[in-house]
Design a protein around this motif. Structure first.
Motif, short mmCIF file in Angstrom:
data_model
loop_
_atom_site.label_atom_id
_atom_site.label_comp_id
_atom_site.label_asym_id
_atom_site.label_seq_id
_atom_site.Cartn_x
_atom_site.Cartn_y
_atom_site.Cartn_z
N ASN A 201 8.69 23.15 130.49
CA ASN A 201 9.79 23.96 129.97
C ASN A 201 9.96 23.79 128.47
O ASN A 201 10.23 24.75 127.76
N GLU A 202 9.77 22.58 128.00
CA GLU A 202 9.85 22.36 126.55
C GLU A 202 8.71 23.10 125.84
O GLU A 202 8.92 23.71 124.79
N ASP A 203 7.52 23.07 126.43
CA ASP A 203 6.38 23.78 125.83
C ASP A 203 6.60 25.29 125.83
O ASP A 203 6.26 25.97 124.86
N VAL A 204 7.16 25.82 126.93
CA VAL A 204 7.45 27.26 126.99
C VAL A 204 8.49 27.63 125.94
O VAL A 204 8.35 28.62 125.23
N CYS B 98 11.95 33.29 138.95
CA CYS B 98 12.39 31.93 138.60
C CYS B 98 12.19 31.67 137.11
O CYS B 98 13.07 31.12 136.44
N TYR B 99 11.03 32.04 136.61
CA TYR B 99 10.74 31.84 135.19
C TYR B 99 11.82 32.49 134.33
O TYR B 99 12.37 31.87 133.41
N MET B 100 12.12 33.75 134.62
CA MET B 100 13.11 34.50 133.81
C MET B 100 14.50 33.88 133.95
O MET B 100 15.24 33.79 132.97
N GLU B 101 14.86 33.46 135.13
CA GLU B 101 16.19 32.89 135.35
C GLU B 101 16.34 31.54 134.63
O GLU B 101 17.39 31.26 134.06
N ILE B 102 15.30 30.73 134.65
CA ILE B 102 15.35 29.45 133.93
C ILE B 102 15.50 29.71 132.43
O ILE B 102 16.29 29.04 131.75
N MET C 37 18.55 28.55 130.04
CA MET C 37 18.33 27.69 128.87
C MET C 37 18.97 28.28 127.62
O MET C 37 19.50 27.54 126.79
N PHE C 38 18.94 29.59 127.49
CA PHE C 38 19.51 30.22 126.29
C PHE C 38 21.02 30.42 126.40
O PHE C 38 21.62 31.03 125.52
N ARG C 39 21.62 29.88 127.43
CA ARG C 39 23.08 29.79 127.52
C ARG C 39 23.57 28.45 127.00
O ARG C 39 24.75 28.27 126.75
N LEU C 40 22.64 27.48 126.88
CA LEU C 40 23.02 26.17 126.35
C LEU C 40 23.43 26.32 124.88
O LEU C 40 22.91 27.15 124.14
#
Length: 160
Positions: free
Chosen positions: A85-88, A113-117, A121-124
């Motif tokens: 996830n950090e690499d993505v 799943c990829y799109m939802e994760i 993450m961009f809500r943080l």
């Protein structure tokens, strides 16, 4: 025609169309990174206020959504959720491509799943300022990984 020939034909046509019309549906898509590579490493620095924001946001997520995100993380495998996830995220923000191994984990999790994760993450707090700018890059990373993993020239030793 067999399935492999159909897939190869589709893949070649898709690649050619992408090369001829690289910005289909996009206006002036810029390959410039959203953040400088040096700035990427500071994105996880949190102030007490930003930590409170993230905790509040997490506490107020619906339980079913938290369970769903957990299941998505599990699909990526034990190392996938942290390292990959950090690499993505790094590829989305700095254009540094993720490894084939990471692409395998991304595709294993599935597009939904990829799109939802990514959406989560961009809500943080530390990433939300970039949320409106990452949609195209998020899809671009999925498409690249998906094409790389499903490519006939790729190794068939890996099971997705």
């Amino acid at each position: 025609m067999d399935t492999k020939t159909i897939f190869m034909t589709f893949f070649i046509i898709n690649t050619l169309v992408s090369c001829v019309y690289p910005c289909l549906g996009q206006e002036d898509v810029d390959d410039k990174p959203l953040v400088n590579p040096g700035e990427f490493d500071t994105l996880d620095a949190l102030s007490p206020a930003s930590q409170e924001y993230n905790i509040y946001m997490l506490e107020n997520l619906p339980p079913k959504y938290k369970t769903y995100l957990g299941a998505c993380a599990d699909k990526m495998g034990p190392s996938g959720i942290s390292e990959c996830n950090e690499d993505v995220l790094r590829e989305i923000l700095t254009n540094k491509p993720v490894s084939r191994e990471c692409c395998l984990m991304v595709v294993r999790a599935g597009k939904e799943c990829y799109m939802e994760i990514r959406k989560f993450m961009f809500r943080l707090y530390q990433l939300k300022r970039l949320a409106s700018q990452v949609s195209f890059k998020t899809i671009e990373v999925w498409n690249r990984c998906s094409a790389e993993v499903e490519s006939p020239s790729s190794s068939h030793d890996h099971v997705i």
